[in-house]
Design an enzyme around this catalytic site. Structure first.
Site, PDB file in Angstrom:
ATOM      1  N   ARG A 116      63.532 -59.036  62.899  1.00 58.58           N
ATOM      2  CA  ARG A 116      64.845 -59.122  62.260  1.00 58.58           C
ATOM      3  C   ARG A 116      65.447 -57.744  62.015  1.00 58.58           C
ATOM      4  NH1 ARG A 116      67.574 -58.705  57.591  1.00 58.58           N
ATOM      5  NH2 ARG A 116      69.125 -60.321  57.110  1.00 58.58           N
ATOM      6  N   TYR A 119      54.564 -65.927  67.814  1.00 56.62           N
ATOM      7  CA  TYR A 119      55.291 -65.288  68.915  1.00 56.62           C
ATOM      8  C   TYR A 119      55.346 -63.778  68.701  1.00 56.62           C
ATOM      9  CZ  TYR A 119      59.239 -65.733  65.610  1.00 56.62           C
ATOM     10  OH  TYR A 119      60.055 -65.687  64.503  1.00 56.62           O
TER      11      TYR A 119
END
Length: 407
Positions: free
Chosen positions: A107, A212
């Site tokens: 992010r 992931y």
């Protein structure tokens, strides 16, 4: 050259995406963020082709290739024994299928890329909005520190606890789903048996683990969906109890238990659901991203839908030019542009929001013998393929407000 003054509340992904799109259109943009400073927060996120195709048009293609990971495959693995049930190629295959890459990205890295598209000084930290008034001469914003701002347009991009949405539509009624999401990062060197280029899903009787890569595969983001008792206030940043996380995966295969043992810190997010809004904005005020359509995370569409919102909003607001003859007042033309934006976006985001309630989770529920169904991967991918193929800018009508009409 006169410009439309646009105030955006919230400097998250949606707010920065809106600022980037509107700045590219030539408007005067200010972003007000309640946090005292912008810092590196959060974990990984999915950046799906419907979002990356727009970010590439904004010039971020090379930067995304450098900072994000394009997973080579997605696998569903059996929860108890760890056997790979289904493996579906991603990478170049998905780029060809959907017309743009699928990335997993930290992010903070994506946040920095969006921030880099803005002129210095665009974001003003420490500005917590308390109230606003929308009048004929513009929108007046009042902040907790006593500061004020005035703008022609106000965009609420301030997330699930949006002050702007609350002012327009009331507090709402979030409903606890009975599930919590534990999220965090592990260094891949601590779990070398796990791949750094693959999206992994383990589906168990009552829980699900997603893993992931981010940052070149050096770090792995995990998202553990587990049953929970009574829900707590909705928060992205509440510390997660590592003991409770470990207990939820007792008896799972060695890959998962080793992953959980490697976790040093986690955040817990109690998942709440909301009904889609029947309208977003009013007058010169509208909503964008999670403030407009807060949705469960199962489709991985939080950032993708916000980027789409930003592109469509910038399209309908047009680009500022010197005034020219046109019927109707300036405020009316702004309100019409925001109405057209909502008319295009709200039906689409409503469909995504309602679909995210399942998001493959039911299809990934194990069969009676404890194994995930063999067709779970194709079902999961099919759930989101129509979203990822969508090009929010491809079939837009001519802007409701032609270039110059707002100035």
């Amino acid at each position: 050259m006169p410009k439309v003054r646009i105030a955006i509340v919230g400097a998250g992904m949606g707010g920065l995406a809106a600022a980037a799109a509107l700045t590219r259109a030539g408007h005067e943009v200010r972003v007000h963020e309640q946090a005292a400073a912008l810092g590196e927060v959060g974990v990984g996120m999915h950046l799906t082709p419907n979002g990356t195709r727009i970010l590439q048009r904004w010039g971020l293609g090379d930067a995304l290739r450098a900072r994000a990971v394009r997973p080579e495959a997605m696998e569903v693995r059996e929860w108890a024994g760890g056997t790979t049930l289904v493996r579906r190629p991603m990478g170049e295959a998905w780029t060809a299928e959907f017309g743009a890459p699928y990335y997993t990205v930290h992010r903070a890295d994506l946040h920095a890329l969006l921030l880099g598209l803005l002129p210095p000084g665009t974001v003003r930290a420490g500005h917590r909005l308390e109230r606003f008034t929308d009048a004929e001469d513009g929108v007046r914003l009042e902040f907790a520190d006593g500061g004020v701002d005035e703008a022609d347009v106000l965009i609420g991009a301030d997330g699930v606890h949006s002050v702007v949405r609350h002012a327009l539509h009331g507090p709402g009624t979030p409903v606890f789903t009975g599930q919590s999401a534990f999220r965090g990062l592990v260094a891949r060197r601590d779990v070398p048996h796990l791949p750094g280029d693959t999206v992994l899903v383990w589906a168990g009787p009552d829980a699900r683990m997603l893993l992931y890569p981010v940052r070149g595969g050096e770090q792995l983001t995990f998202v553990a969906i587990v049953p929970a008792g009574e829900g707590r206030p909705e928060s992205w940043s509440e510390p997660g109890d590592l003991g409770a996380l470990a207990a939820a995966f007792t008896g799972w295969n060695e890959d998962v238990t080793a992953l959980v043992a490697a976790v040093r810190q986690a955040r817990r997010w109690d998942l709440h659901d909301r009904e889609p809004l029947t309208s977003w904005g009013r007058g010169a005020v509208t909503l964008l991203g999670d403030a407009a359509h807060p949705m469960l995370p199962h489709h991985g569409q939080g950032v993708g839908q916000a980027v789409e919102d930003a592109a469509v909003l910038a399209h309908f607001l047009g680009a500022p030019h010197p005034p020219h003859a046109r019927a109707g007042g300036r405020r009316g033309r702004i309100a019409e542009a925001l109405h057209r934006y909502e008319a295009v976006r709200r039906p689409h985001t409503t469909r995504v929001q309602l679909g995210s309630r399942d998001g493959g989770s039911q299809r990934l529920r194990p069969t009676a013998d404890g194994a995930a169904p063999k067709d779970s991967m194709s079902s999961l991918v099919q759930d989101v393929s129509w979203i990822q193929r969508h090009d929010a800018e491809a079939d837009l009508p001519e802007a409701a407000v032609p270039a110059g009409a707002l100035a």
